[in-house]
Design an enzyme around this catalytic site. Structure first.
Site: not given
Length: 218
Positions: A38, A184
């Site tokens: 990612s 996050d």
């Protein structure tokens, strides 16, 4: 760095740096594939703000005719990256950046398995005659010092054994800086990506200036 597997970017059709003359004397770009998770894919960001796109823009601003493919998939471990390698190689890249291992560390996978997977990737890239940059990662502290030590040492060992360019920590200058990370705390913001690009550029220049190596007989 997330279990969601979403492939971002334009795929491997468009790829990296000036090397071959094209029609009318124009130079054809040398193809570069960014194989990763990612952090490469650009999780939570527009495709144009992902690491491969911003790195390409920075290199083009220096006058390098480079087009970088985004071969990042969110959630990929080193084993997943290895499983996708045939697809990456089918596009015949001429340089590669390998950014894998963050999800291995987050899941507490055995560093020996991570090292074996990355070693196979680097071996196969070398067999295809593709100079490579290996982007390192650091383990989170929650698995203890022994795990941290074992995981953190594997990238330098791999780079030395396989004679590839090493960028020791992909998130250098971004990890631990909340303003450069999404909520996050794991994925960089667009500004965080710009920081990564600025810091990794010298290593990428070394990669792009590396002469091609003969493909090994298979």
């Amino acid at each position: 760095m997330t279990s969601r597997r979403v492939l971002l970017g334009a795929g491997l059709a468009g790829l990296a740096l000036t090397a071959l003359p094209g029609r009318g004397g124009a130079a054809a770009p040398l193809r570069l594939a960014a194989l990763g998770d990612s952090l490469t894919a650009g999780y939570g960001l527009p495709a144009a703000a992902a690491f491969p796109a911003r790195l390409e823009a920075a290199l083009r601003a220096e006058g390098r005719a480079v087009q970088i493919s985004n071969a990042g998939v969110s959630g990929d471990t080193s084993a997943d990256g290895l499983a996708r390698l045939d697809w990456v190689l089918s596009e015949r890249p001429q340089r590669a950046i390998v950014e894998l291992g963050a999800n291995d560390a987050l899941r507490g996978l055995d560093p020996k398995l991570t090292e074996a997977n990355l070693a196979t990737i680097l071996t196969r890239l070398a067999e295809a005659g593709i100079p490579t940059l290996l982007a390192g990662m650091l383990a989170p502290p929650n698995y203890g010092r022994a795990y941290e030590s074992a995981f953190n040492a594997l990238y330098a060992r791999l780079a030395q054994a396989h004679k590839v360019v090493l960028y020791p920590f992909f998130l250098d200058g971004v990890a631990g800086h909340p303003e450069l990370n999404q909520p996050d705390g794991l994925h960089p913001t667009a500004q965080g990506v710009e920081t990564i690009v600025a810091r990794i550029l010298p290593a990428v220049r070394t990669l792009l200036d590396h002469p091609p190596v003969p493909a090994r007989a298979g």
